[in-house]
Design an enzyme around this catalytic site. Sequence first.
Site, PDB file in Angstrom:
ATOM      1  N   GLN A   1       0.824  -1.217   0.000  1.00 19.27           N
ATOM      2  CA  GLN A   1       0.000   0.000   0.000  1.00 19.27           C
ATOM      3  C   GLN A   1       0.857   1.265   0.000  1.00 19.27           C
ATOM      4  O   GLN A   1       0.406   2.328   0.458  1.00 19.27           O
ATOM      5  CB  GLN A   1      -0.954  -0.009   1.189  1.00 19.27           C
ATOM      6  CG  GLN A   1      -2.006  -1.095   1.111  1.00 19.27           C
ATOM      7  CD  GLN A   1      -2.811  -1.035  -0.189  1.00 19.27           C
ATOM      8  OE1 GLN A   1      -3.018   0.031  -0.767  1.00 19.27           O
ATOM      9  NE2 GLN A   1      -3.259  -2.191  -0.657  1.00 19.27           N
ATOM     10  N   SER A   2       2.060   1.180  -0.547  1.00 20.92           N
ATOM     11  CA  SER A   2       2.936   2.351  -0.568  1.00 20.92           C
ATOM     12  C   SER A   2       2.399   3.433  -1.503  1.00 20.92           C
ATOM     13  O   SER A   2       2.214   3.204  -2.707  1.00 20.92           O
ATOM     14  CB  SER A   2       4.331   1.920  -1.033  1.00 20.92           C
ATOM     15  OG  SER A   2       5.099   3.043  -1.378  1.00 20.92           O
ATOM     16  N   ASN A   3       2.167   4.620  -0.932  1.00 26.05           N
ATOM     17  CA  ASN A   3       1.772   5.770  -1.769  1.00 26.05           C
ATOM     18  C   ASN A   3       2.954   6.190  -2.634  1.00 26.05           C
ATOM     19  O   ASN A   3       2.789   6.642  -3.759  1.00 26.05           O
ATOM     20  CB  ASN A   3       1.365   6.947  -0.875  1.00 26.05           C
ATOM     21  CG  ASN A   3       0.216   6.575   0.025  1.00 26.05           C
ATOM     22  OD1 ASN A   3      -0.842   6.197  -0.444  1.00 26.05           O
ATOM     23  ND2 ASN A   3       0.424   6.663   1.329  1.00 26.05           N
TER      24      ASN A   3
ATOM     25  N   ALA B   1       5.432   4.237  -3.880  1.00 24.13           N
ATOM     26  CA  ALA B   1       5.622   3.353  -5.037  1.00 24.13           C
ATOM     27  C   ALA B   1       4.594   3.690  -6.128  1.00 24.13           C
ATOM     28  O   ALA B   1       4.926   3.800  -7.310  1.00 24.13           O
ATOM     29  CB  ALA B   1       5.506   1.897  -4.610  1.00 24.13           C
TER      30      ALA B   1
END
Length: 333
Positions: free
Chosen positions: A86-88, A90
């Site tokens: 859930q990396s914003n 990435a």
Amino acid sequence: MSEASSRARTAALLERFPRETLAVRPTPLERLRNLEAHLSVAPLWVKRDDLTGLAFGGNKARKLEFLMAEAKRRRALCVVTTGFPQSNHARDVAVAARRLGLDPVLIIVGKDPRDATGNLLLDQLLGAEIHFAPTVRRAIAGALRVVSSKRLRGKRPYFILPGGSMPVGALGYVDAFLEMHAQFEAMGREMPARQYVALGSGGTLAGLLVGRALTSAHTRLVGVRVVEKRLLRDAAVLRLATRTARLLGRADLRISSSDFDVEDDFVGERYGTSTEEGDLATDAFARREGIFLDPVYTAKSGAAFLEHAESSAFDPRTGALFWHTGGTIALFR
Ligand SMILES: Cc1ncc(COP(=O)(O)O)c(C=O)c1O
């Protein structure tokens, strides 16, 4: 020197760096009048960096303006980074890469799920080349291996550290500080004496600290830790701020741990898990202001902001400011 002329000089330092236009700037600076009435504390401000555009807003758009320009300056053909599913960060690297015609390569910490949701779903829609690794350490090692193999194949990779927290990325928040500074000046108001921001990989706070130091503005920055201490030490934030100042040609700038506060009490169990205070802050912002927080970052920084507003004596002339750094896609994970 006045704060306005220090700001102009800092802006001139930033102009020497290449920059891609990716963010919608300036972001709005708004009064939280309903929360003020509810808490009987005023003024309370929010800097709406959840509205930076790019794809779904957030702090990464500002960092990537400088990082992607650097990738292009180096004639990169692909950009490589790592993050959680859930990396914003990435996701925004992948969006920015697509905008600029580069190939996004993501090393994601975790297992390949059968049904991707939230940011990972967006990474897939963007057609990013995605590899999975079981731990952060192995993801970084994997990213370095991918970088070498791309280089051997002539793909000219540009590697972006997790969260974009490297000096070039932190320039985005030196600039954000100047933008906010100018907004208060245009209103004829003093800047709030306290400002709250989520502290994840550290680049946002480091950039703001450099902006504050270069303008000698009277405000205290409070980093609200959303990751465990062992993953980000205060010294790492200081080191990054110092390297950012050096990149700007201001190796003389002294930033020390006494220049900011770190609020450690809102992480909860660990990074990524929601907390009761965070859920309450999310409800308060949504129901009173129509503003959405996210469970991983801004619910925690928002909780610290609201709790301090209730319990501590903010200077009633200037109040406090909350940097809304985005992340709302996590509501849909
Ligand atoms: C929504 C959001 N807010 C805050 C942060 C923290 O910023 P930084 O990593 O620069 O400390 C991040 C990224 O890690 C983020 O995605």
